[in-house]
Design a protein around this motif. Sequence first.
Motif, PDB file in Angstrom:
ATOM      1  N   LEU A  57     -21.072 -14.733  14.356  1.00  0.00           N
ATOM      2  CA  LEU A  57     -21.744 -14.620  13.067  1.00  0.00           C
ATOM      3  C   LEU A  57     -21.574 -13.221  12.481  1.00  0.00           C
ATOM      4  O   LEU A  57     -21.163 -13.066  11.325  1.00  0.00           O
ATOM      5  CB  LEU A  57     -23.236 -14.945  13.196  1.00  0.00           C
ATOM      6  N   VAL A  58     -21.864 -12.201  13.259  1.00  0.00           N
ATOM      7  CA  VAL A  58     -21.809 -10.830  12.739  1.00  0.00           C
ATOM      8  C   VAL A  58     -20.373 -10.432  12.392  1.00  0.00           C
ATOM      9  O   VAL A  58     -20.127  -9.812  11.357  1.00  0.00           O
ATOM     10  CB  VAL A  58     -22.463  -9.836  13.718  1.00  0.00           C
ATOM     11  N   CYS A  59     -19.415 -10.822  13.209  1.00  0.00           N
ATOM     12  CA  CYS A  59     -18.016 -10.519  12.886  1.00  0.00           C
ATOM     13  C   CYS A  59     -17.598 -11.249  11.606  1.00  0.00           C
ATOM     14  O   CYS A  59     -16.852 -10.698  10.791  1.00  0.00           O
ATOM     15  CB  CYS A  59     -17.103 -10.883  14.044  1.00  0.00           C
ATOM     16  N   GLY A  60     -18.076 -12.458  11.424  1.00  0.00           N
ATOM     17  CA  GLY A  60     -17.797 -13.196  10.182  1.00  0.00           C
ATOM     18  C   GLY A  60     -18.397 -12.506   8.966  1.00  0.00           C
ATOM     19  O   GLY A  60     -17.779 -12.446   7.896  1.00  0.00           O
ATOM     20  N   ILE A  61     -19.599 -11.968   9.123  1.00  0.00           N
ATOM     21  CA  ILE A  61     -20.234 -11.215   8.036  1.00  0.00           C
ATOM     22  C   ILE A  61     -19.403  -9.970   7.730  1.00  0.00           C
ATOM     23  O   ILE A  61     -19.117  -9.678   6.562  1.00  0.00           O
ATOM     24  CB  ILE A  61     -21.683 -10.836   8.405  1.00  0.00           C
ATOM     25  N   ASN A  62     -18.990  -9.245   8.766  1.00  0.00           N
ATOM     26  CA  ASN A  62     -18.191  -8.034   8.558  1.00  0.00           C
ATOM     27  C   ASN A  62     -16.865  -8.349   7.877  1.00  0.00           C
ATOM     28  O   ASN A  62     -16.445  -7.639   6.957  1.00  0.00           O
ATOM     29  CB  ASN A  62     -17.936  -7.323   9.894  1.00  0.00           C
ATOM     30  N   GLN A  63     -16.197  -9.409   8.304  1.00  0.00           N
ATOM     31  CA  GLN A  63     -14.913  -9.764   7.695  1.00  0.00           C
ATOM     32  C   GLN A  63     -15.114 -10.178   6.236  1.00  0.00           C
ATOM     33  O   GLN A  63     -14.338  -9.778   5.364  1.00  0.00           O
ATOM     34  CB  GLN A  63     -14.230 -10.889   8.472  1.00  0.00           C
ATOM     35  N   SER A  64     -16.140 -10.942   5.946  1.00  0.00           N
ATOM     36  CA  SER A  64     -16.405 -11.353   4.568  1.00  0.00           C
ATOM     37  C   SER A  64     -16.770 -10.166   3.692  1.00  0.00           C
ATOM     38  O   SER A  64     -16.332 -10.077   2.547  1.00  0.00           O
ATOM     39  CB  SER A  64     -17.530 -12.389   4.520  1.00  0.00           C
ATOM     40  N   PHE A  65     -17.557  -9.241   4.239  1.00  0.00           N
ATOM     41  CA  PHE A  65     -17.915  -8.031   3.501  1.00  0.00           C
ATOM     42  C   PHE A  65     -16.648  -7.242   3.162  1.00  0.00           C
ATOM     43  O   PHE A  65     -16.442  -6.824   2.024  1.00  0.00           O
ATOM     44  CB  PHE A  65     -18.877  -7.175   4.326  1.00  0.00           C
ATOM     45  N   ALA A  66     -15.778  -7.040   4.157  1.00  0.00           N
ATOM     46  CA  ALA A  66     -14.551  -6.271   3.943  1.00  0.00           C
ATOM     47  C   ALA A  66     -13.611  -6.987   2.976  1.00  0.00           C
ATOM     48  O   ALA A  66     -12.978  -6.348   2.122  1.00  0.00           O
ATOM     49  CB  ALA A  66     -13.849  -6.005   5.273  1.00  0.00           C
ATOM     50  N   THR A  67     -13.521  -8.306   3.064  1.00  0.00           N
ATOM     51  CA  THR A  67     -12.694  -9.078   2.131  1.00  0.00           C
ATOM     52  C   THR A  67     -13.223  -8.919   0.711  1.00  0.00           C
ATOM     53  O   THR A  67     -12.450  -8.678  -0.222  1.00  0.00           O
ATOM     54  CB  THR A  67     -12.661 -10.560   2.541  1.00  0.00           C
ATOM     55  N   GLY A  68     -14.527  -9.040   0.545  1.00  0.00           N
ATOM     56  CA  GLY A  68     -15.132  -8.848  -0.769  1.00  0.00           C
ATOM     57  C   GLY A  68     -14.906  -7.446  -1.290  1.00  0.00           C
ATOM     58  O   GLY A  68     -14.620  -7.253  -2.483  1.00  0.00           O
ATOM     59  N   LEU A  69     -15.016  -6.453  -0.422  1.00  0.00           N
ATOM     60  CA  LEU A  69     -14.775  -5.065  -0.813  1.00  0.00           C
ATOM     61  C   LEU A  69     -13.362  -4.912  -1.370  1.00  0.00           C
ATOM     62  O   LEU A  69     -13.163  -4.329  -2.436  1.00  0.00           O
ATOM     63  CB  LEU A  69     -14.982  -4.137   0.384  1.00  0.00           C
ATOM     64  N   LEU A  70     -12.378  -5.444  -0.663  1.00  0.00           N
ATOM     65  CA  LEU A  70     -10.993  -5.348  -1.128  1.00  0.00           C
ATOM     66  C   LEU A  70     -10.793  -6.080  -2.446  1.00  0.00           C
ATOM     67  O   LEU A  70     -10.063  -5.611  -3.326  1.00  0.00           O
ATOM     68  CB  LEU A  70     -10.037  -5.892  -0.057  1.00  0.00           C
ATOM     69  N   GLU A  71     -11.460  -7.222  -2.615  1.00  0.00           N
ATOM     70  CA  GLU A  71     -11.380  -7.949  -3.891  1.00  0.00           C
ATOM     71  C   GLU A  71     -11.982  -7.127  -5.015  1.00  0.00           C
ATOM     72  O   GLU A  71     -11.416  -7.041  -6.101  1.00  0.00           O
ATOM     73  CB  GLU A  71     -12.102  -9.293  -3.780  1.00  0.00           C
ATOM     74  N   GLY A  72     -13.137  -6.529  -4.770  1.00  0.00           N
ATOM     75  CA  GLY A  72     -13.799  -5.718  -5.785  1.00  0.00           C
ATOM     76  C   GLY A  72     -12.990  -4.490  -6.164  1.00  0.00           C
ATOM     77  O   GLY A  72     -13.010  -4.040  -7.308  1.00  0.00           O
TER      78      GLY A  72
END
Length: 138
Positions: free
Chosen positions: A97-112
Amino acid sequence: EQVSVSFPPRSYDLLGSILVDAIDSEGPGERARDSVVRAAARTGRELGKTASKSKGSGVDRALRVLTENGFEPYLTGDRVALRNCPFHDLAQRSRELVCGINQSFATGLLEGLKTADLEAVLDPTPGECCVKLQPRTN
């Protein structure tokens, strides 16, 4: 006034914000995990959009946001590795769960940041965050 110090840095305020957003925006019949991952990406995107207005390359901006949020990023070849998981204690309880949150956060960061040449991938390394930023493979 509250003062908190931890070493290595932890960012449970960020995780708390993501969880509150996930609960507030959870759709009917949506799994909580899906809502949390979506909220993490949205939070990363918002921080990326804000950071995109600052000086520096997309990588420099990503490093700055990741540093501000306790990930301790560093360059290793053409990749960005993260020395620290700011949610480490919770990752010990639910790594997936936490790794999934981190990956999604980083993916969103790169998109932004509109940094299309990088992607966030899961690549666990003992003692570090499970996410790396690497050149996009497709």
